[in-house]
Motif scaffolding. Sequence first.
Motif, PDB file in Angstrom:
ATOM      1  N   ARG A  40       0.803  -1.215   0.000  1.00  0.00           N
ATOM      2  CA  ARG A  40       0.000   0.000   0.000  1.00  0.00           C
ATOM      3  C   ARG A  40       0.842   1.275   0.000  1.00  0.00           C
ATOM      4  O   ARG A  40       0.296   2.377  -0.090  1.00  0.00           O
ATOM      5  CB  ARG A  40      -0.929   0.037   1.223  1.00  0.00           C
ATOM      6  N   GLY A  41       2.139   1.119   0.153  1.00  0.00           N
ATOM      7  CA  GLY A  41       3.003   2.296   0.201  1.00  0.00           C
ATOM      8  C   GLY A  41       2.814   3.124   1.454  1.00  0.00           C
ATOM      9  O   GLY A  41       3.088   4.333   1.464  1.00  0.00           O
ATOM     10  N   LEU A  42       2.352   2.489   2.543  1.00  0.00           N
ATOM     11  CA  LEU A  42       2.084   3.186   3.805  1.00  0.00           C
ATOM     12  C   LEU A  42       3.156   2.838   4.829  1.00  0.00           C
ATOM     13  O   LEU A  42       3.457   1.665   5.051  1.00  0.00           O
ATOM     14  CB  LEU A  42       0.709   2.789   4.352  1.00  0.00           C
ATOM     15  N   ARG A  43       3.719   3.856   5.452  1.00  0.00           N
ATOM     16  CA  ARG A  43       4.742   3.643   6.479  1.00  0.00           C
ATOM     17  C   ARG A  43       4.394   4.482   7.703  1.00  0.00           C
ATOM     18  O   ARG A  43       3.954   5.621   7.573  1.00  0.00           O
ATOM     19  CB  ARG A  43       6.131   4.008   5.948  1.00  0.00           C
ATOM     20  N   PHE A  44       4.607   3.902   8.880  1.00  0.00           N
ATOM     21  CA  PHE A  44       4.212   4.540  10.129  1.00  0.00           C
ATOM     22  C   PHE A  44       5.381   4.575  11.098  1.00  0.00           C
ATOM     23  O   PHE A  44       6.215   3.667  11.130  1.00  0.00           O
ATOM     24  CB  PHE A  44       3.029   3.792  10.748  1.00  0.00           C
ATOM     25  N   GLY A  45       5.414   5.636  11.899  1.00  0.00           N
ATOM     26  CA  GLY A  45       6.517   5.820  12.836  1.00  0.00           C
ATOM     27  C   GLY A  45       6.446   4.939  14.063  1.00  0.00           C
ATOM     28  O   GLY A  45       7.425   4.797  14.790  1.00  0.00           O
TER      29      GLY A  45
END
Length: 678
Positions: A40-45
């Motif tokens: 999904r191309g989603l990255r979280f800290g």
Amino acid sequence: MAVEATRGFPAEGELLWTPDRQRVAEANLTRFADWLARERGLRFGGYEDLWHWSVTDLEAFWGALWDYFDVRSVTPYSAVLGSRDMPGAQWFPGARLNYAEHVLRHERTGADALLYCSEGAAPAGMAWEDLAGQVRVLATRLRALGVRPGDRVCGYLPNVPQAAVAMLATTAIGAVWASASPDFGSRGVIDRFGQLRPKVLFCVDGYRYGGKYFDRREEARSLAEALPGLEHVIHLPAQGETGPAVDGGLRWEDVLDRAPVPAEDFVFEHVPFDHPLWVLFSSGTTGLPKAIVHGHGGILLEQLKLQTFHMDLRGGDRPLFFTTTGWMMWNFLISSLLVGACPVLYDGNPAHPGPDVLWRIAQDTRATFFGASPAYVDLMAKAGIVPGERYDLSALRTVMPAGSPVSPQCTAWFYGNVKPDLWIATGSGGTDCCTGFVGGVPTLPVYAGEMQARSLGVAAYAYDENGRRVVDEVGELVITEPLPSMPVTFWGPDGDGDGDERYRRTYFEDFPGVWRHGDFFKVNARGGCFVLGRSDATLNRQGVRIGTAEIYRVVEALDQVTGALVVSLDLPDENFFMPLFVALDEGVTLDAGLERTIRDRLRREYSPRHVPDRIIQVPAVPTTPTGKKLEVPARRILLGTPVEQAADRSAVADPRALDALARYARTQRDYPLATAAV
């Protein structure tokens, strides 16, 4: 890694455990985050960022779960969320699926589907080919008996493999399941099942508990006579070869005595996403129990999410949680089959022949996950039992305390007495949604008395009395965005499924469009959570709201105290009276010294506002069979409501507790009054 084991009384928020790099890397949650980045191309800290995304972009989050878990539907859905209004949110319109089909996807030869044992017996296994084979045969027989999609099938059964088979067979054909434990009296079961007008009843003729056999043939006959529309009774003998308890009933063995049904020949009933799956019941403490209807798709998605990310279960894991078929934890335990886990079922008394029997079962089954209530931990602590010294618990990775508020001492007890490298995944949720609202996160540290975080997809907040979000303050637990497993409806009083208005009044009357759960709740600045008792059993002293759990932590830590219950009574002229009822060890009498100890500790550990106006000794405090304190019915009884109107006796562990409160109320004309022993 764990910090040094704490055997004393840790402060709330004290760091107890931090996951090491390997555990974080291997966590299902980490794998999901990697999948989101890749697909999904989603990255979280970090987890808090992931949670925030999950409750603000509902379509993206729940759509991602659908794909990640490869949810199978015979027709495509037209939208993830057709309408997000609460109540009445419309999830995955157009999809047609089946919960039981997703369970049986894990069928494989040469592996156990579940483990089970009863009092005094060694654990045994039920192979996948046996579980799935029996489900297909029984489902086919139910169809032949005239059971159609939407018909209700009920089970008056103990926590045995046959109960799981019956539930899966029922839901495989689109019928609706409901169950109750045979320790319920017939009146309590009729109050529940009678609302549903079941077509088929599975029942047992007795059960064994605490080394004694309890005959239930009369209760089975009463059920069969009282349930309107009942067409068939299927009898499961509890001991030996006995005939059906009900005239004309069918024997379990005879119903299943048919040729096998190959997997490729069996057709599951594919139903809409919100088609009724099962009915769970409220505790029945204030009138007729609420019949809470859950849907196939909502439970499927919620349980996949909960068990994969917040329990970190995977194929081959062995979760053990003491429960009966009358508690939502049974549905939760059986649902671990959805992730390929092998649940451990125990039918019997968790304290027979000794209070540590569940730890022996954990050792013998190589359990990887152990569920326990704080009351059970308190029993262990008072008995001086150290499971880590008695049993081989090397397979155990996770413990989940649940069922009532968890104190810092309870959290720390596991590290000092079970093993130092444990993930304590404390959770809290409810029968209402059959899931956890807050709970464990395997990639985060564990702090004493604190639930690690809000669950993914659950927009849980603390609201003040004006409906504003508050942090580091006690407020009402609310959910501001819909969940797929929120009830479809409440079953109507005439058995017709028309309970929408009662459903709306229960959760959405105080904050329109927002779910009010009825618990006191606090979220701290780092996202840690505290559930502090029922908000409808409010303790309000000089304008300060107090969670009952704070009082119970102090009082029930005393060796002489076996149980406690506190309520606040609203009196005329804006006065109030807060009595504390205590049950004590046999032979112990409430005297001035013990009273002084209770008052001094409450004042010292919390505040003068926590000190009750009176302390009264009772033979038992009112709880449900699973240990939930009945604070609201107790308050009603003390204000003069007859016991029969305030509570359902069959839903109370020890009915003497209700009678003691009623006697106390009858002897008092005005509050506050002198301390009395009841």
